[in-house]
Motif scaffolding. Structure first.
Motif, PDB file in Angstrom:
ATOM      1  N   ALA A   1     -17.909  -6.907  21.015  1.00 54.55           N
ATOM      2  CA  ALA A   1     -18.857  -7.054  19.910  1.00 54.55           C
ATOM      3  C   ALA A   1     -19.699  -8.299  20.137  1.00 54.55           C
ATOM      4  N   ASN A   2     -20.831  -8.353  19.452  1.00 56.43           N
ATOM      5  CA  ASN A   2     -21.617  -9.577  19.538  1.00 56.43           C
ATOM      6  C   ASN A   2     -21.040 -10.604  18.554  1.00 56.43           C
ATOM      7  N   PRO A   3     -21.366 -11.869  18.742  1.00 52.51           N
ATOM      8  CA  PRO A   3     -20.768 -12.926  17.907  1.00 52.51           C
ATOM      9  C   PRO A   3     -21.026 -12.784  16.408  1.00 52.51           C
ATOM     10  N   LEU A   4     -22.140 -12.181  16.012  1.00 58.73           N
ATOM     11  CA  LEU A   4     -22.418 -12.009  14.582  1.00 58.73           C
ATOM     12  C   LEU A   4     -21.427 -11.051  13.928  1.00 58.73           C
ATOM     13  N   ILE A   5     -21.027 -10.015  14.658  1.00 56.39           N
ATOM     14  CA  ILE A   5     -20.028  -9.072  14.138  1.00 56.39           C
ATOM     15  C   ILE A   5     -18.704  -9.792  13.937  1.00 56.39           C
ATOM     16  N   VAL A   6     -18.342 -10.622  14.902  1.00 57.80           N
ATOM     17  CA  VAL A   6     -17.086 -11.377  14.811  1.00 57.80           C
ATOM     18  C   VAL A   6     -17.117 -12.324  13.615  1.00 57.80           C
ATOM     19  N   GLN A   7     -18.241 -12.972  13.410  1.00 62.76           N
ATOM     20  CA  GLN A   7     -18.383 -13.894  12.284  1.00 62.76           C
ATOM     21  C   GLN A   7     -18.248 -13.159  10.947  1.00 62.76           C
TER      22      GLN A   7
END
Length: 112
Positions: free
Chosen positions: A71-77
């Motif tokens: 996933a991209n970091p925004l999804i993780v956040q």
């Protein structure tokens, strides 16, 4: 997309169906935003290293589970924010394993 590992500790008093719903909800949040879920691992119920106070209660046991995903970091956040307010979750953390799945698989320290 980077490859991540979510390590999560849920309440030990959760019913199995409730724990499955938590895992399914987490995976759905990743999938709906364009991520790819690679797998799950349930470690079962274990003693916590120390007593944890969460949601105005003290806990000494927890249900450990792991989810591997791209996933991209925004999804993780965003997933982290949702897990933070979920009353079923005691603790969670994300570990970035690599920038690509190929680099994680080819790690020399993980050879058999």
């Amino acid at each position: 997309m980077p490859f991540y590992e979510l390590v999560c500790i849920a309440r030990s008093t959760l019913a199995e169906s409730n724990l499955k719903d938590l895992v399914k909800t987490s995976a759905t949040q990743v999938l709906n935003r364009g991520g790819v879920v690679r797998g799950f691992d349930n470690w079962g119920e274990k003693k916590l290293p120390h007593r944890i106070k969460r949601h105005q209660e003290y806990f000494t046991d927890g249900q450990y589970w792991i989810m591997h995903f791209d996933a991209n970091p925004l999804i993780v956040q965003d997933l982290g924010k949702k897990l933070l307010v979920d009353s079923r979750v005691l603790r969670h953390t994300f570990v970035k394993l690599g920038d690509k799945l190929d680099t994680v698989i080819a790690r020399p320290d993980k050879s058999k």
